[in-house]
Scaffold this active site. Structure first.
Site, PDB file in Angstrom:
ATOM      1  CB  SER A   7     -14.231 -29.031  -9.923  1.00  0.00           C
ATOM      2  OG  SER A   7     -13.959 -28.931 -11.308  1.00  0.00           O
ATOM      3  CG  HIS A  32     -16.340 -32.906  -9.664  1.00  0.00           C
ATOM      4  ND1 HIS A  32     -17.454 -33.707  -9.592  1.00  0.00           N
ATOM      5  CD2 HIS A  32     -16.548 -32.084 -10.721  1.00  0.00           C
ATOM      6  CE1 HIS A  32     -18.298 -33.380 -10.550  1.00  0.00           C
ATOM      7  NE2 HIS A  32     -17.772 -32.400 -11.269  1.00  0.00           N
ATOM      8  CG  ASP A  34     -15.888 -30.817 -14.005  1.00  0.00           C
ATOM      9  OD1 ASP A  34     -16.961 -31.420 -13.878  1.00  0.00           O
ATOM     10  OD2 ASP A  34     -15.472 -29.964 -13.186  1.00  0.00           O
ATOM     11  CG  MET A  36     -16.216 -30.006 -19.956  1.00  0.00           C
ATOM     12  SD  MET A  36     -16.046 -28.247 -19.722  1.00  0.00           S
ATOM     13  CE  MET A  36     -16.599 -28.098 -18.024  1.00  0.00           C
ATOM     14  CG  HIS A  65     -19.572 -33.956 -14.238  1.00  0.00           C
ATOM     15  ND1 HIS A  65     -19.749 -32.623 -13.906  1.00  0.00           N
ATOM     16  CD2 HIS A  65     -20.664 -34.300 -14.967  1.00  0.00           C
ATOM     17  CE1 HIS A  65     -20.885 -32.195 -14.418  1.00  0.00           C
ATOM     18  NE2 HIS A  65     -21.458 -33.182 -15.078  1.00  0.00           N
ATOM     19  CG  MET A  67     -20.379 -32.031 -18.188  1.00  0.00           C
ATOM     20  SD  MET A  67     -19.679 -30.552 -17.457  1.00  0.00           S
ATOM     21  CE  MET A  67     -18.205 -31.246 -16.736  1.00  0.00           C
ATOM     22  CG  MET A 136     -25.153 -29.980 -14.124  1.00  0.00           C
ATOM     23  SD  MET A 136     -23.428 -30.064 -13.598  1.00  0.00           S
ATOM     24  CE  MET A 136     -22.878 -28.366 -13.761  1.00  0.00           C
ATOM     25  N   GLY A 141     -20.357 -26.454 -18.379  1.00  0.00           N
ATOM     26  CA  GLY A 141     -19.444 -26.027 -19.441  1.00  0.00           C
ATOM     27  C   GLY A 141     -18.283 -25.195 -18.939  1.00  0.00           C
ATOM     28  CG  PHE A 142     -17.773 -22.110 -19.480  1.00  0.00           C
ATOM     29  CD1 PHE A 142     -16.612 -22.044 -20.248  1.00  0.00           C
ATOM     30  CD2 PHE A 142     -18.995 -22.207 -20.129  1.00  0.00           C
ATOM     31  CE1 PHE A 142     -16.677 -22.067 -21.640  1.00  0.00           C
ATOM     32  CE2 PHE A 142     -19.072 -22.224 -21.522  1.00  0.00           C
ATOM     33  CZ  PHE A 142     -17.911 -22.153 -22.276  1.00  0.00           C
ATOM     34  N   GLY A 144     -16.612 -21.103 -12.484  1.00  0.00           N
ATOM     35  CA  GLY A 144     -16.728 -19.689 -12.142  1.00  0.00           C
ATOM     36  C   GLY A 144     -18.061 -19.019 -12.461  1.00  0.00           C
ATOM     37  CG  ASP A 174     -20.520 -29.676 -10.737  1.00  0.00           C
ATOM     38  OD1 ASP A 174     -19.791 -28.706 -10.460  1.00  0.00           O
ATOM     39  OD2 ASP A 174     -20.267 -30.486 -11.657  1.00  0.00           O
ATOM     40  N   GLY A 175     -21.589 -26.450  -9.241  1.00  0.00           N
ATOM     41  CA  GLY A 175     -21.642 -25.177  -9.948  1.00  0.00           C
ATOM     42  C   GLY A 175     -21.942 -24.004  -9.030  1.00  0.00           C
ATOM     43  N   GLY A 176     -20.994 -23.079  -8.966  1.00  0.00           N
ATOM     44  CA  GLY A 176     -21.226 -21.842  -8.219  1.00  0.00           C
ATOM     45  C   GLY A 176     -21.258 -22.001  -6.712  1.00  0.00           C
ATOM     46  N   GLY A 196     -15.021 -25.637  -7.630  1.00  0.00           N
ATOM     47  CA  GLY A 196     -13.904 -25.424  -8.541  1.00  0.00           C
ATOM     48  C   GLY A 196     -13.183 -24.140  -8.215  1.00  0.00           C
ATOM     49  CB  SER A 197     -13.730 -20.633  -9.230  1.00  0.00           C
ATOM     50  OG  SER A 197     -15.111 -20.714  -9.129  1.00  0.00           O
TER      51      SER A 197
END
Ligand code: DX5
Ligand code: ZN
Length: 216
Positions: A7, A32, A34, A36, A65, A67, A136, A141-142, A144, A174-176, A196-197
């Site tokens: 991402s 990916h 994002d 927003m 994606h 959002m 998700m 939204g964020f 990390g 998606d996420g973490g 992402g991170s």
């Protein structure tokens, strides 16, 4: 085989083009992206101009994606900007069936995203029309944030629901996602792992991809 989709939300925007090219050289096939709007999620990222500017640099699949509220208003513009997959949130669109038909009429792949607490039963009547479902695994939204553990059961349940259709509908999570949970997400049924991170935390993106690949 499961694939990592970095991402770019966590990329170094002062050298986005260079980082995108390096991912391509490393064999990364899906990027990916994002978007927003500060309304659907409490954060603003970027829009079409950024996507347009990196489109000529790579042949990677652009997984966009959205959002954003009322995504159907902007779908056509995101396709023109270079999207190959358009993901809209179930929670953000009043006329989801119409929006999915619009995405497909533009010749790109259609995906619906569900927030962590949105049940997969929301997709019961539309699932077979989709190319992919994005679950998700954090509240959007964020970058990390920490993976929400109950999402693992949700991935498994969705996998079973998809298996009943006999169609090849992909599951993206998606996420973490990081080296500690990537293997279990795949075991639950995930096909595409957004990271992402875990990829862009530092400039050693090749090394970070390698670490994730080894943990898969
Ligand atoms: C979150 C975005 C994600 C985010 C993932 O709202 O949809 O794609 O970039 O970032 P990490 O992998 O850091 O959770
Ligand atoms: Zn995302």
């Amino acid at each position: 085989m499961a694939k990592i989709a970095p991402s770019i939300l966590s990329a170094d925007f002062s050298r986005l083009g260079e980082q995108v090219k390096r991912l391509g050289d490393k064999g990364i096939e899906i990027l990916h992206i994002d978007v927003m709007d500060g309304r659907f999620v409490p954060n603003i990222s970027f829009g079409m101009p950024i996507i347009k500017s990196i489109r000529p640099l790579t042949k990677q699949i652009f997984d966009v994606h959205l959002m954003i509220e009322e995504p159907s208003k902007y779908i056509e513009e995101f396709v023109k900007a270079g999207a190959d997959i358009i993901t809209i949130h179930f929670e953000a669109e009043r006329h989801i069936d119409r929006a999915v038909k619009l995405i497909k009429s533009l010749g790109v792949k259609a995906c619906i995203a569900l927030n962590p607490a949105t049940p997969i039963s929301s997709l019961e009547y539309i699932l077979e029309d989709l190319d992919m479902v994005l679950l998700m695994t954090v509240n959007p939204g964020f970058g990390g944030q920490k993976y929400i553990p109950y999402c693992s059961n949700k991935i498994k349940d969705l996998k079973e629901m998809i298996n009943r259709t006999n169609k090849n509908i992909l599951i993206e999570v998606d996420g973490g996602i990081d080296k500690t949970n990537i293997a279990s997400a795949i075991e639950c049924g995930a096909d595409i792992l957004v990271a992402g991170s875990a990829v862009f935390n530092n400039d050693a993106i090749e090394e970070n991809i390698k670490t994730l690949n080894e943990a898969m």
